[in-house]
Design a protein around this motif. Structure first.
Motif, PDB file in Angstrom:
ATOM      1  N   GLU A  11      -4.079   4.165   6.480  1.00 39.97           N
ATOM      2  CA  GLU A  11      -4.524   4.252   7.876  1.00 39.97           C
ATOM      3  C   GLU A  11      -5.445   3.101   8.255  1.00 39.97           C
ATOM      4  O   GLU A  11      -5.388   2.597   9.376  1.00 39.97           O
ATOM      5  CB  GLU A  11      -5.177   5.606   8.137  1.00 39.97           C
ATOM      6  CG  GLU A  11      -4.103   6.662   8.282  1.00 39.97           C
ATOM      7  CD  GLU A  11      -4.626   8.069   8.238  1.00 39.97           C
ATOM      8  OE1 GLU A  11      -5.712   8.301   8.790  1.00 39.97           O
ATOM      9  OE2 GLU A  11      -3.946   8.922   7.635  1.00 39.97           O
ATOM     10  N   ASP A  69      -0.919   6.816  -4.602  1.00 43.11           N
ATOM     11  CA  ASP A  69      -1.832   7.422  -3.611  1.00 43.11           C
ATOM     12  C   ASP A  69      -2.100   6.369  -2.533  1.00 43.11           C
ATOM     13  O   ASP A  69      -2.864   5.457  -2.734  1.00 43.11           O
ATOM     14  CB  ASP A  69      -3.157   7.837  -4.277  1.00 43.11           C
ATOM     15  CG  ASP A  69      -3.778   6.678  -5.025  1.00 43.11           C
ATOM     16  OD1 ASP A  69      -3.093   5.654  -5.188  1.00 43.11           O
ATOM     17  OD2 ASP A  69      -4.948   6.781  -5.426  1.00 43.11           O
ATOM     18  N   ASN A  70      -1.392   6.483  -1.402  1.00 44.73           N
ATOM     19  CA  ASN A  70      -1.584   5.460  -0.376  1.00 44.73           C
ATOM     20  C   ASN A  70      -2.694   5.850   0.609  1.00 44.73           C
ATOM     21  O   ASN A  70      -2.507   5.920   1.802  1.00 44.73           O
ATOM     22  CB  ASN A  70      -0.265   5.090   0.314  1.00 44.73           C
ATOM     23  CG  ASN A  70       0.515   6.322   0.717  1.00 44.73           C
ATOM     24  OD1 ASN A  70      -0.080   7.366   0.881  1.00 44.73           O
ATOM     25  ND2 ASN A  70       1.815   6.185   0.879  1.00 44.73           N
ATOM     26  N   LEU A  71      -3.893   6.054   0.019  1.00 38.83           N
ATOM     27  CA  LEU A  71      -5.068   6.504   0.767  1.00 38.83           C
ATOM     28  C   LEU A  71      -5.518   5.506   1.832  1.00 38.83           C
ATOM     29  O   LEU A  71      -6.145   5.879   2.813  1.00 38.83           O
ATOM     30  CB  LEU A  71      -6.250   6.665  -0.214  1.00 38.83           C
ATOM     31  CG  LEU A  71      -6.079   7.622  -1.379  1.00 38.83           C
ATOM     32  CD1 LEU A  71      -7.192   7.424  -2.406  1.00 38.83           C
ATOM     33  CD2 LEU A  71      -6.099   9.041  -0.841  1.00 38.83           C
ATOM     34  N   ASP A  72      -5.212   4.229   1.609  1.00 37.41           N
ATOM     35  CA  ASP A  72      -5.758   3.175   2.480  1.00 37.41           C
ATOM     36  C   ASP A  72      -4.842   2.870   3.657  1.00 37.41           C
ATOM     37  O   ASP A  72      -5.163   2.016   4.479  1.00 37.41           O
ATOM     38  CB  ASP A  72      -5.933   1.873   1.673  1.00 37.41           C
ATOM     39  CG  ASP A  72      -6.491   2.111   0.298  1.00 37.41           C
ATOM     40  OD1 ASP A  72      -7.288   3.059   0.154  1.00 37.41           O
ATOM     41  OD2 ASP A  72      -6.126   1.369  -0.634  1.00 37.41           O
ATOM     42  N   CYS A  79       0.847  -1.206   0.000  1.00 38.66           N
ATOM     43  CA  CYS A  79       0.000   0.000   0.000  1.00 38.66           C
ATOM     44  C   CYS A  79       0.879   1.252   0.000  1.00 38.66           C
ATOM     45  O   CYS A  79       0.628   2.200  -0.755  1.00 38.66           O
ATOM     46  CB  CYS A  79      -0.904  -0.036   1.243  1.00 38.66           C
ATOM     47  SG  CYS A  79      -1.814   1.474   1.504  1.00 38.66           S
ATOM     48  N   ILE A 120     -12.051  -0.752  -0.520  1.00 39.60           N
ATOM     49  CA  ILE A 120     -10.653  -0.601  -0.969  1.00 39.60           C
ATOM     50  C   ILE A 120     -10.349  -1.639  -2.052  1.00 39.60           C
ATOM     51  O   ILE A 120      -9.744  -1.331  -3.088  1.00 39.60           O
ATOM     52  CB  ILE A 120      -9.691  -0.766   0.234  1.00 39.60           C
ATOM     53  CG1 ILE A 120      -9.846   0.401   1.197  1.00 39.60           C
ATOM     54  CG2 ILE A 120      -8.245  -0.896  -0.237  1.00 39.60           C
ATOM     55  CD1 ILE A 120      -9.041   0.259   2.495  1.00 39.60           C
TER      56      ILE A 120
END
Ligand code: NSP
Length: 224
Positions: free
Chosen positions: A79, A74-77, A69, A186
């Motif tokens: 968290e 874009d490592n949006l996930d 990830c 996701i």
């Protein structure tokens, strides 16, 4: 959408396409016997000891998903996955407390065959060739099988023994369900942007998880 020709909810389509196997994993006689109160407590204890060993391996698997990830543009996930790792720390403590209650010496439990097979599968995800889309989809279905299985044990009409309610609540709670739904979103988003070969690999991994989960319940029920 990318070359994969994938629609918004690929995962829901797979659950439908592989419904029979999904039902075998989530309505297995082992968990159904928890719900109807006929569970053999020695089988339950076997499951508990084996699952503790599983979760220790699962931590490394989720860490490998997190690493993939973090390498995304874009490592949006990040968290959500990090939160998943944090809750596995609580989960390991929970297993240790339960083991004391059930008089199990976790240090002397060897992993059984189906558990080792699952460990090997989880270990293969450290390979950098396995894409984030495949890994995060695998993560989602592993968690979802437990959510659906244990959620059923606390649904209306259950006769789950009081001493097993805490276990069922751990994975059957509304909070865990929401977490699984976040993972599903996701997975769907990653699959929608993945090339066709990755989508195919993710579906194969989805089916493999269902097989391994069925094997894990069987092992718990009968020590095979
Ligand atoms: C075998 C198995 N599958 C899934 C889970 C849920 N993390 C678990 N604890 N154990």
């Amino acid at each position: 959408m990318d070359g994969g020709g994938v629609e918004a909810s690929t995962t829901a389509a797979w659950m439908e396409r592989h419904r029979q196997m999904y039902e075998r994993a989530t309505r297995h006689p082992f968990t159904v016997s928890i719900r109807d109160g006929t569970i053999d407590l020695s089988a339950f204890k076997r499951w508990l000891s084996q699952d503790y060993l599983f979760v220790r391996e699962f931590v490394a698997f989720v860490a490998s998903v997190l690493l993939k990830c973090c390498k995304q543009k874009d490592n949006l996930d990040m968290e959500i996955i990090l939160g998943g790792i944090a809750s596995l720390s609580d989960e390991l403590s929970w297993f240790k407390n339960e083991a004391v209650k059930w008089d199990i010496d976790l240090a002397s439990v060897p992993p059984l065959k189906s558990n080792l097979e699952y460990h090997r599968f989880l270990g293969s995800f450290t390979e950098p060739e396995i894409s984030y889309a495949v890994a995060v989809t695998t993560f989602w279905i592993i968690e979802t099988v437990y959510q659906d299985s244990f959620g059923f044990c606390i649904e209306e009409g259950n006769k789950t023994p009081p001493e097993l309610r805490g276990t069922c609540q751990r994975w059957g709670s509304a909070e865990f369900k929401q977490y699984c739904q976040s993972l599903q979103r996701i997975a769907d988003r990653s699959l929608a942007n993945a090339p066709a070969d990755a989508v195919k690999s993710a579906e194969e991994a989805f089916v493999r998880v269902l097989e391994l989960e069925i094997g894990f319940w069987e092992m718990s029920a009968s020590q095979s």
